[in-house]
Design a protein around this motif. Structure first.
Motif, PDB file in Angstrom:
ATOM      1  N   MET A 153       0.830  -1.207   0.000  1.00 18.57           N
ATOM      2  CA  MET A 153       0.000   0.000   0.000  1.00 18.57           C
ATOM      3  C   MET A 153       0.870   1.265   0.000  1.00 18.57           C
ATOM      4  O   MET A 153       0.478   2.298  -0.526  1.00 18.57           O
ATOM      5  CB  MET A 153      -0.914   0.021   1.230  1.00 18.57           C
ATOM      6  CG  MET A 153      -2.070  -0.938   1.131  1.00 18.57           C
ATOM      7  SD  MET A 153      -3.079  -0.524  -0.297  1.00 18.57           S
ATOM      8  CE  MET A 153      -3.696  -2.111  -0.754  1.00 18.57           C
ATOM      9  N   ASN A 154       2.046   1.170   0.628  1.00 19.91           N
ATOM     10  CA  ASN A 154       2.965   2.302   0.635  1.00 19.91           C
ATOM     11  C   ASN A 154       3.409   2.674  -0.776  1.00 19.91           C
ATOM     12  O   ASN A 154       3.795   3.812  -1.030  1.00 19.91           O
ATOM     13  CB  ASN A 154       4.219   1.970   1.460  1.00 19.91           C
ATOM     14  CG  ASN A 154       3.914   1.993   2.944  1.00 19.91           C
ATOM     15  OD1 ASN A 154       3.214   2.881   3.407  1.00 19.91           O
ATOM     16  ND2 ASN A 154       4.423   1.009   3.672  1.00 19.91           N
TER      17      ASN A 154
ATOM     18  N   ALA B 137       1.587   1.735  -3.682  1.00 14.51           N
ATOM     19  CA  ALA B 137       0.501   1.771  -4.663  1.00 14.51           C
ATOM     20  C   ALA B 137       0.045   3.179  -5.002  1.00 14.51           C
ATOM     21  O   ALA B 137      -0.579   3.403  -6.028  1.00 14.51           O
ATOM     22  CB  ALA B 137      -0.676   0.941  -4.153  1.00 14.51           C
ATOM     23  N   ALA B 138       0.346   4.134  -4.104  1.00 16.69           N
ATOM     24  CA  ALA B 138      -0.053   5.510  -4.399  1.00 16.69           C
ATOM     25  C   ALA B 138       0.650   6.023  -5.647  1.00 16.69           C
ATOM     26  O   ALA B 138       0.153   6.914  -6.315  1.00 16.69           O
ATOM     27  CB  ALA B 138       0.243   6.417  -3.208  1.00 16.69           C
ATOM     28  N   CYS B 139       1.797   5.448  -5.940  1.00 18.38           N
ATOM     29  CA  CYS B 139       2.571   5.955  -7.076  1.00 18.38           C
ATOM     30  C   CYS B 139       2.738   4.917  -8.196  1.00 18.38           C
ATOM     31  O   CYS B 139       2.914   5.276  -9.349  1.00 18.38           O
ATOM     32  CB  CYS B 139       3.954   6.418  -6.635  1.00 18.38           C
ATOM     33  SG  CYS B 139       3.866   7.800  -5.478  1.00 18.38           S
TER      34      CYS B 139
ATOM     35  N   LYS C 260       1.344   4.497 -15.828  1.00 19.80           N
ATOM     36  CA  LYS C 260       2.228   5.366 -15.054  1.00 19.80           C
ATOM     37  C   LYS C 260       1.386   6.309 -14.210  1.00 19.80           C
ATOM     38  O   LYS C 260       0.627   7.110 -14.726  1.00 19.80           O
ATOM     39  CB  LYS C 260       3.117   6.176 -16.007  1.00 19.80           C
ATOM     40  CG  LYS C 260       4.269   6.824 -15.278  1.00 19.80           C
ATOM     41  CD  LYS C 260       4.953   7.850 -16.151  1.00 19.80           C
ATOM     42  CE  LYS C 260       4.303   9.187 -15.911  1.00 19.80           C
ATOM     43  NZ  LYS C 260       4.640  10.264 -16.757  1.00 19.80           N
ATOM     44  N   LEU C 261       1.456   6.186 -12.870  1.00 19.79           N
ATOM     45  CA  LEU C 261       0.726   7.115 -11.991  1.00 19.79           C
ATOM     46  C   LEU C 261       1.651   8.277 -11.668  1.00 19.79           C
ATOM     47  O   LEU C 261       1.554   9.351 -12.211  1.00 19.79           O
ATOM     48  CB  LEU C 261       0.330   6.412 -10.698  1.00 19.79           C
ATOM     49  CG  LEU C 261      -1.037   5.745 -10.593  1.00 19.79           C
ATOM     50  CD1 LEU C 261      -1.248   5.259  -9.176  1.00 19.79           C
ATOM     51  CD2 LEU C 261      -2.149   6.667 -11.027  1.00 19.79           C
ATOM     52  N   VAL C 262       2.552   8.003 -10.732  1.00 14.52           N
ATOM     53  CA  VAL C 262       3.584   8.980 -10.406  1.00 14.52           C
ATOM     54  C   VAL C 262       4.916   8.435 -10.883  1.00 14.52           C
ATOM     55  O   VAL C 262       5.677   9.090 -11.569  1.00 14.52           O
ATOM     56  CB  VAL C 262       3.621   9.250  -8.889  1.00 14.52           C
ATOM     57  CG1 VAL C 262       4.721  10.243  -8.562  1.00 14.52           C
ATOM     58  CG2 VAL C 262       2.279   9.769  -8.412  1.00 14.52           C
TER      59      VAL C 262
ATOM     60  N   PRO D 139       8.944  13.099 -10.590  1.00 16.23           N
ATOM     61  CA  PRO D 139       9.531  13.519  -9.308  1.00 16.23           C
ATOM     62  C   PRO D 139      10.386  12.406  -8.723  1.00 16.23           C
ATOM     63  O   PRO D 139      10.140  11.229  -8.983  1.00 16.23           O
ATOM     64  CB  PRO D 139       8.307  13.806  -8.437  1.00 16.23           C
ATOM     65  CG  PRO D 139       7.181  13.065  -9.063  1.00 16.23           C
ATOM     66  CD  PRO D 139       7.479  12.970 -10.527  1.00 16.23           C
TER      67      PRO D 139
ATOM     68  N   PRO E 224      10.999   9.109  -2.796  1.00 12.00           N
ATOM     69  CA  PRO E 224      11.617   9.245  -1.474  1.00 12.00           C
ATOM     70  C   PRO E 224      12.203   7.915  -1.015  1.00 12.00           C
ATOM     71  O   PRO E 224      11.813   6.858  -1.496  1.00 12.00           O
ATOM     72  CB  PRO E 224      10.450   9.651  -0.582  1.00 12.00           C
ATOM     73  CG  PRO E 224       9.234   9.156  -1.271  1.00 12.00           C
ATOM     74  CD  PRO E 224       9.534   9.117  -2.748  1.00 12.00           C
TER      75      PRO E 224
ATOM     76  N   PHE F 273      12.770   4.661   1.262  1.00 10.57           N
ATOM     77  CA  PHE F 273      11.920   3.832   2.129  1.00 10.57           C
ATOM     78  C   PHE F 273      12.757   3.000   3.093  1.00 10.57           C
ATOM     79  O   PHE F 273      12.308   1.973   3.581  1.00 10.57           O
ATOM     80  CB  PHE F 273      11.019   2.927   1.271  1.00 10.57           C
ATOM     81  CG  PHE F 273       9.836   3.655   0.719  1.00 10.57           C
ATOM     82  CD1 PHE F 273       8.626   3.643   1.405  1.00 10.57           C
ATOM     83  CD2 PHE F 273       9.927   4.374  -0.455  1.00 10.57           C
ATOM     84  CE1 PHE F 273       7.538   4.328   0.917  1.00 10.57           C
ATOM     85  CE2 PHE F 273       8.843   5.069  -0.952  1.00 10.57           C
ATOM     86  CZ  PHE F 273       7.640   5.053  -0.270  1.00 10.57           C
TER      87      PHE F 273
ATOM     88  N   HIS G 142      13.371   3.307   6.036  1.00  9.87           N
ATOM     89  CA  HIS G 142      12.797   3.134   7.373  1.00  9.87           C
ATOM     90  C   HIS G 142      11.872   1.924   7.472  1.00  9.87           C
ATOM     91  O   HIS G 142      11.529   1.492   8.561  1.00  9.87           O
ATOM     92  CB  HIS G 142      12.053   4.405   7.788  1.00  9.87           C
ATOM     93  CG  HIS G 142      11.028   4.844   6.794  1.00  9.87           C
ATOM     94  ND1 HIS G 142      11.347   5.588   5.692  1.00  9.87           N
ATOM     95  CD2 HIS G 142       9.705   4.612   6.723  1.00  9.87           C
ATOM     96  CE1 HIS G 142      10.249   5.823   4.987  1.00  9.87           C
ATOM     97  NE2 HIS G 142       9.239   5.233   5.586  1.00  9.87           N
ATOM     98  N   LEU G 143      11.437   1.358   6.331  1.00  4.42           N
ATOM     99  CA  LEU G 143      10.587   0.160   6.407  1.00  4.42           C
ATOM    100  C   LEU G 143      11.396  -1.079   6.789  1.00  4.42           C
ATOM    101  O   LEU G 143      10.839  -2.071   7.258  1.00  4.42           O
ATOM    102  CB  LEU G 143       9.881  -0.085   5.076  1.00  4.42           C
ATOM    103  CG  LEU G 143       8.815   0.928   4.659  1.00  4.42           C
ATOM    104  CD1 LEU G 143       8.170   0.495   3.347  1.00  4.42           C
ATOM    105  CD2 LEU G 143       7.755   1.105   5.719  1.00  4.42           C
TER     106      LEU G 143
END
Lengths: 438, 479
Positions: free
Chosen positions: A365-366, A368-370, A376-378, A411, A414, A416, A418-419
């Motif tokens: 889910m972390n 899937a936003a992109c 191509k989303l982000v 863009p 970032p 990840f 920390h996961l």
């Protein structure tokens, strides 16, 4: 209760008061009176200076007197500011919700206090330090305008504070307020303002009667004035205005919204007024006394006025407490209810077994936003990622920990890191699987 | 937040205003009060001891400037930080006042004495005409210097506490908050920075008061040489302190915040500065060293403009320090206790489960439906986002999503909802979304509506308030 039906009932901050409530109340009442005394002297002083300087155009002796009075304002104004912090601290703590809400509802004006006061102070200094240089013709006019500008600002700024002090008392009215000017229609601001302005002039008169009466005070700049004459002059200012207060005072009292009126309020205010009559009588006696004896009752008058002011300040607090009692109780009740529900929920959460490690799907889910499966989303779609990292999940992990920037049109991703390595590996494997299915 | 939302849309909620007021305050307070009072007192003492009335006169003239500025702009911007924070973050300032009551109260007492002393010191300067009166007058200056330093020492405790709360969130103890680990280095950094910049300020101002008036009069020149020589010593010594305490400070910042600070430097407005950061920091120090050493020379006088270089760099350095300090706090406004949007750490899961709107006060609806979705989203935005973001303006959500999802194509609502829910994982300086899935969808609906129809979101100060009746507890509502 009907009265409070339209009041918003917010939740209070979940932290206890740092000191007992009675102590805060005591500090609020006393510190506020000290603050307002210096504000009175600042406002009343600047108004008197403008009048005296204007009178000085005809007779120079008034100009000299105006200059002497102006010397006192700059110190009084500094004390007015610094003495305002204590009562502000107390009111913030005692009436957190009502006070900050009133601030927000009159927000633009509240913020304007800062630049307006700065400008007023700078004009006051300019007025004081150019007195001996801007002395004739257009320069004198400019000098007078400087003083007038400062005085007008000093007349306006208290209105902002007054609007807040007033608005906080009536939560049922908050819904009607759309900005500072509309808040002036609530309660009885005009009578309060008149009462305050009159008090400013009266207190300044009393202060100057004492100031010029000091035995070691230097009157050498004040040609054409004798000490008794000065004392009588400012006693007269104080007396006339105090007389007028017996008009403004009742006007204020009888126009107060019913919300906080109790017998105690009347008793305190009327007792204060009775002492005020005594002070007035003493003032009259001073005015009639011969030059040699004038000033003999000064201490007594100051003491009487202190009692009056303390009475008015306490009456004001009793009114505030009564006006807000219902709202305070409702706020307390809602705050407690929320705290209980929250504690209950958190207890339930703590009792639940710790959630097992997040599944790969949850972790994804972390991303899937992109990253969508095929478009191509982000960032690039999974299909494209799979092409680059086919059979190489470690490559995805390494990239996710420290992403670079390969595509100028997108863009930068970032990090990840920390996961954690394990989670990132799970995600990488899932990503490749997902792409293979498509 | 459970207060009517003051909001200035085009100024990123209005945070910018706190920032401007606070920066102005620090820029006046450090060089002109904390740093200048002791140096001016020292000048007065020196003049008295060595019988140099010219130095005394110079100190008095500079004190006049300091007096005017500190008692107007200085004092009012200090109060202004409080007044503006009351508007933008009442939840934070309200909580801090309850924890730090005695700190603030003590600060107030010190502040009163500071104001009384500066008035007394300056206004009685010319009346101190005997040796005995002069000695007393110098003592007032010493007291003033101490008090002004103490004011800063107390307020720094509050600032340090907001960054790293130490044990406060467990014990809620006042002393814990006061002895937090960032305290000493930050205070040391500020003290020496104040002295360093005050020296440059006095040095610079002295040029205006040491102009030769009569040809052949050596006095002003001699005085100028005297002040330049002394102040350059102060610059050099303080610079060392700034460097040492600054380094200690950065070493004490907790690891997570350090990680955040690189995010701050890389991705936010600092992005373009980052490349220049280290070199500029270096140049700032070099600039102060150069003028410090230049001032020691007695064969030539540094020109006035040369002092502007380190001054501007000093302002920049402090500005950067304060901004980074503010930014590194994120996502917290009070470390590990309250997020920057006023949500408490311990109520996050509760609100995510029950709903942000359900427990708020100033909202129009409590339940998200298809019909009220965008309106609910607007309230969610005001509650959860508006303390840092504007809608379409500075640091606007539209701008942020345009960067991600592109300016010329439709945005994917499902993707945006996922992003909002996991945002704190990718943007570690942002607090977690404090609402239900439905509320996240409502927020997205509002953002998409904003994109179609960009409309300024007006705050309570112009729009007033709306509030729905308090919702019944979840069980009673039949869930």
């Amino acid at each position: 209760m009907n009265l409070l039906a339209a009041a918003p009932v917010p939740r209070d901050l979940p932290l206890p008061l740092p000191v007992p409530e009675w102590l805060l109340v005591f500090c609020l009442v006393v510190f506020f009176l000290v603050h307002i005394l210096f504000v009175n002297l600042m406002v009343g002083g600047s108004v008197l200076v403008v009048l005296l300087e204007w009178m000085g155009l005809k007779n120079k002796r008034w100009d000299a007197l105006a200059h002497e009075v102006a010397q006192t304002i700059t110190v009084n104004k500094s004390l007015a500011v610094v003495m305002g912090i204590g009562p502000l601290l107390c009111i913030n703590l005692l009436y957190t919700l009502q006070w900050y809400s009133a601030n927000a509802l009159t927000g633009h004006a509240w913020l304007m206090i800062v630049p307006l006061v700065i400008v007023a102070f700078l004009l006051t200094y300019l007025h004081k330090y150019t007195w001996d240089t801007w002395t004739s013709g257009g320069k004198k006019t400019l000098h007078q305008l400087t003083g007038l500008g400062a005085a007008l600002l000093f007349l306006f700024i208290p209105l902002i504070f007054l609007a807040n002090v007033n608005l906080m008392l009536f939560p049922t009215e908050w819904e009607k307020v759309k900005g500072f000017f509309s808040s002036l229609g609530i309660g009885n601001i005009l009578p309060r303002y008149l009462h305050f302005m009159a008090a400013s002039l009266a207190m300044t008169g009393l202060f100057l009667a004492g100031w010029f009466g000091r035995r070691d005070s230097d009157l050498s700049h004040l040609e054409g004035f004798s000490r008794p004459e000065l004392r009588r002059l400012f006693y007269k200012v104080c007396t006339c205005i105090t007389l007028a207060q017996f008009l403004f005072g009742p006007l204020l009292l009888f126009t107060l919204p019913a919300a906080g009126i109790t017998t105690a309020v009347y008793v305190i205010i009327f007792s204060g007024a009775a002492v005020g009559l005594l002070a007035l009588q003493q003032l009259m006696a001073e005015l009639k006394s011969p030059d040699a004896a004038i000033g003999g009752r000064y201490g007594r008058i100051v003491a009487l006025f202190s009692v009056v002011v303390l009475g008015m300040g306490s009456g004001r607090h009793v009114y505030r407490e009564a006006a807000l009692a219902g709202h305070q109780a409702e706020v307390k009740e809602r705050t407690a209810r929320y705290a209980a529900a929250l504690a209950e929920f958190n207890k339930g959460q703590a009792a639940k077994p710790q959630p097992a490690e997040q599944s790969a799907e949850q972790l994804f889910m972390n991303c899937a936003a992109c990253h969508a499966p095929a478009v191509k989303l982000v960032g690039p779609p999974l299909t494209e990622i799979a092409k680059i990292y086919a059979g190489n999940p470690e490559g995805i992990v390494a990239w996710a920990k420290a992403p670079g920037k390969k595509r100028p049109e997108l863009p930068q991703m970032p990090s990840f890191a920390h996961l954690g390595e394990t989670s990132l590996r799970k995600i990488a494997v899932l990503m490749l699987e997902k792409a293979a299915v498509k | 937040m459970d207060f009517p939302s003051f909001y200035m849309d085009h100024l990123a909620g209005g945070r910018l205003i706190i920032g401007l007021i606070a920066s102005l305050h620090v820029l006046i307070n450090h060089p002109l009060a904390v740093g200048a009072y002791p140096l001016l007192t020292w000048m007065e003492w020196w003049a008295h001891k060595h019988n140099r009335p010219d130095i005394d006169r110079l100190a008095c003239r500079i004190t006049f400037i300091v007096f005017i500025i500190t008692t107007t702009v200085g004092a009012m911007t200090g109060v202004g930080i409080w007044l503006s924070t009351s508007l933008f973050a009442p939840f934070a300032i309200g909580s801090l006042l309850r924890v730090f009551f005695w700190g603030w109260f003590a600060e107030w007492l010190v502040f009163i004495s500071e104001v009384v002393l500066i008035c007394w010191w300056f206004l009685s300067w010319r009346k101190a005409d005997t040796a005995e009166k002069k000695r007393k007058h110098i003592k007032i200056g010493v007291a003033l210097s101490l008090m002004s330093w103490l004011t800063m020492a107390l307020i720094v405790a509050v600032l340090g506490f907001m960054m790293k709360p130490g044990e406060w969130n467990q014990t809620r103890a006042f002393l814990d908050a006061m002895t937090n680990p960032l305290y000493a280095p930050q205070l040391g950094f500020r003290t020496f920075f104040a002295l360093m910049t005050a020296a440059v300020f006095i040095w610079f101002t002295a040029f205006f008061f040491t102009r030769p008036k009569v040809a052949g009069d050596d006095g002003p020149k001699r005085l100028r040489r005297w002040i330049v020589y002394r102040m350059s010593h102060v610059v050099l010594v303080s610079l060392l302190g700034v460097f040492l305490f600054g380094t200690w400070y950065w070493n004490c910042i907790p690891e997570t915040m350090k990680a955040n600070s690189s995010v701050a430097l890389l991705t936010q407005e600092f992005m373009s500065w980052h490349g220049r950061f280290q070199s500029l920091l270096g140049w700032t120090i070099v600039a102060f060293v150069v003028i410090g050493i230049g001032g020691l020379s007695n064969t030539f006088t540094l020109p006035r403009w040369a002092l502007l270089v380190p001054s501007v760099m000093g302002i920049w350095l402090l500005g950067h320090f304060e901004r980074a300090r503010e930014f590194m706090r994120k996502p917290w406004v009070i470390g590990e206790y309250m997020y920057s949007n006023g949500i408490h750490k311990d109520e996050l899961a509760f609100l995510q489960s029950e709903g942000l709107l359900r427990h708020a006060t100033y909202v129009k609806h409590r339940e998200v439906t298809e019909a009220n979705k965008a309106e609910c989203g607007r309230d969610v935005f005001m509650l959860a986002c508006s303390r840092c973001h504007s809608t379409t303006g500075l640091n606007g959500v539209i701008e942020k999503f345009t960067l991600m999802y592109g300016a010329d194509k439709p945005w994917d609502a499902a993707g945006m909802t996922l992003f909002i829910k996991g945002m704190h994982q990718t943007r570690t300086f942002m607090p977690p979304f404090p609402g239900t899935d439905k509320e996240a969808e409502a927020l997205v609906a509002y953002i998409l509506q904003l994109r179609e129809n960009p409309q300024t979101l007006r705050g309570a100060q112009s729009e007033g308030i709306t509030f729905a009746p308090v919702a019944k507890p979840v069980e009673e509502a039949g869930r």
